[in-house]
Design an enzyme around this catalytic site. Structure first.
Site, PDB file in Angstrom:
ATOM      1  N   GLY A 134       1.361  56.749 -14.124  1.00 35.81           N
ATOM      2  CA  GLY A 134       2.362  55.740 -13.865  1.00 35.81           C
ATOM      3  C   GLY A 134       3.688  56.107 -13.336  1.00 35.81           C
ATOM      4  O   GLY A 134       4.550  55.249 -13.182  1.00 35.81           O
ATOM      5  N   VAL A 167       2.175  49.558 -17.056  1.00 31.90           N
ATOM      6  CA  VAL A 167       2.288  50.948 -17.485  1.00 31.90           C
ATOM      7  C   VAL A 167       1.946  51.899 -16.345  1.00 31.90           C
ATOM      8  O   VAL A 167       2.592  52.933 -16.166  1.00 31.90           O
ATOM      9  CB  VAL A 167       1.377  51.204 -18.708  1.00 31.90           C
ATOM     10  N   GLU A 168       0.942  51.552 -15.556  1.00 36.64           N
ATOM     11  CA  GLU A 168       0.470  52.469 -14.515  1.00 36.64           C
ATOM     12  C   GLU A 168       1.426  52.566 -13.325  1.00 36.64           C
ATOM     13  O   GLU A 168       1.630  53.654 -12.793  1.00 36.64           O
ATOM     14  CB  GLU A 168      -0.915  52.041 -14.030  1.00 36.64           C
ATOM     15  N   SER A 169       1.967  51.433 -12.875  1.00 37.04           N
ATOM     16  CA  SER A 169       2.774  51.493 -11.643  1.00 37.04           C
ATOM     17  C   SER A 169       4.013  50.610 -11.688  1.00 37.04           C
ATOM     18  O   SER A 169       4.560  50.280 -10.640  1.00 37.04           O
ATOM     19  CB  SER A 169       1.915  51.090 -10.436  1.00 37.04           C
ATOM     20  N   TYR A 185      -0.640  55.997 -25.274  1.00 43.45           N
ATOM     21  CA  TYR A 185      -0.893  55.163 -24.095  1.00 43.45           C
ATOM     22  C   TYR A 185      -1.562  53.850 -24.501  1.00 43.45           C
ATOM     23  O   TYR A 185      -1.122  52.763 -24.106  1.00 43.45           O
ATOM     24  CB  TYR A 185      -1.779  55.914 -23.100  1.00 43.45           C
TER      25      TYR A 185
END
Length: 413
Positions: A22, A143-145, A327
């Protein structure tokens, strides 16, 4: 793709993203994207060129056309910064409190709720097809991007070929490179748009190429599985498809924050029925009764004094995306907040420096006001804040330690 492969990538890409992939900045955390790094531009490398020539023969023997190879490598090249990052990964351990402040702080929650409203229709369609709650899919996106704000701008062909040539994990990255070439061969995107993190994670939901090959979907049926463009539809659907393929149980919550007596067994290996947990005194943190979670596990990520969570088997499915309990808890908590849930009920105690999150935020505010920019005031002590502390200490004639403390905060009051 197997769980082992995904977990192996998660460990390898720790610097590429704090989360699965992320791109989260480390403490004071919510500034603009960093300027392009010159080390992430192709440079001449004769050894790399020889490796590519040999690789092209291997790729052609596996069905990759010369046209695709020519297009893919036309502007690709050796990236020294990728090798540097791969060789110098360090385990920067965050407390659970810091991790939540980074991936699910109030700013991220606010943005998440805005995105949830904006894309509510498509998220509901995706949920109906794959059984994954829309807030979970939206939280993974966040969360990722950062909801698409940090998709990565490094050529995936350059990154994966550089790491395959370097050889530390050559077989793994050659497999990623072949999968990336098959993406181009199929026509899902163009070589110029095939971009991602330094370790090859791509798009809104940061799939590595082999995960993309196994789980990406063309949700609208337009012939392309496009996870890179401004429209996040295929990326969101692909994330939900991945969780569904990994065993997501429709209608079962991921978990919730609970109040739990001390002395109960904790950890993912100590599952019990919800009725058993209830009879042991476990109750929802905000009141009411425990939901139907199936066999559930009790987690205390910050020890006996911090928040506790009761998690279902779907928590294990989130771990397939990134094998880190922090996570998965971050995704679950952010999802609950996006859906309108409250902040955590339990509070965190002082950190190892004796500072609460309010103290750390005040320290960042005071440093920034004095001209020592911490890059944000999220209460997370990361590299930006440490540099600001060091600069202030040097200017004030103090011992330069870079460490926060109550004494330092007092000098700034």
């Amino acid at each position: 793709m197997t769980r082992l492969t995904r977990r192996g990538f998660t460990s390898l890409a720790a610097m590429a993203a704090l989360s699965a992939c992320g791109g989260v900045p480390a403490g004071g955390g919510s500034g603009p994207a960093p300027a392009p790094d010159p080390s992430l531009r192709p440079v001449p490398n004769a050894g790399y060129d020889q490796w590519v020539a040999a690789f092209r023969s291997r790729a052609a023997s596996r069905g990759i056309s010369n046209t695709t190879l020519d297009t893919a490598f036309r502007s690709a090249g050796f990236l020294p910064g990728v090798v540097e990052r791969d060789r110098n990964q360090t385990e920067f351990k965050r407390s659970f409190e810091d991790y939540l402040n980074i991936v699910a702080g109030e700013a991220r929650v606010t943005t998440g709720r805005e995105k949830f409203r904006q894309f509510g229709g498509i998220l509901s369609e995706i949920a109906n097809r794959y059984g994954v709650p829309p807030e979970i899919t939206c939280a993974i996106w966040g969360v990722e991007s950062r909801f698409g704000a940090r998709r990565g701008d490094i050529s995936v062909i350059s990154a994966t070929s550089t790491l395959a040539y370097d050889g530390r994990r050559g077989d793994f990255f050659e497999a990623q490179l072949l999968a990336a070439l098959r993406i181009l061969e199929r026509g899902d995107t163009s070589a110029s748009q095939l971009q991602g993190s330094w370790a090859g994670a791509m798009g809104h939901t940061q799939f590595i190429p082999t995960t993309y090959q196994a789980h990406a979907v063309d949700f609208r049926g337009d012939g392309r599985r496009d996870i890179w463009s401004e429209d996040p539809t295929d990326a969101l659907a692909s994330a939900a498809a991945y969780l569904s393929d990994s065993g997501w149980r429709r209608g079962v919550p991921w978990g919730l924050e609970v109040n739990a007596p001390s002395g109960l067994p904790v950890g993912r290996g100590t599952r019990r029925s919800v009725s058993s947990w209830a009879s042991s005194g476990v109750t929802p943190a905000r009141g009411g009764s425990l939901p139907a979670l199936g066999d559930a596990a009790l987690l205390r990520p910050d020890g006996s004094t911090g928040p506790a969570f009761l998690v279902s088997r779907n928590f294990e499915v989130i771990l397939r995306y990134n094998n880190s309990e922090n996570y998965a808890l971050g995704v679950g908590y952010l999802a609950s907040r996006i859906a309108g849930g409250p902040p955590l009920s339990a509070s965190f105690g002082p950190d190892r420096y004796g500072l609460t999150v309010e103290d750390r935020r005040l320290l960042q505010e005071r440093l920034t006001a004095r001209g020592f920019d911490t890059g944000g005031t999220d209460g997370v002590i990361g590299p930006n804040t440490i540099e600001a502390i060091e600069a202030y200490q040097a200017s004030a004639g103090l011992a330069v330690t870079g460490e926060p403390s109550q004494a330092l905060l007092n000098t700034l009051r």
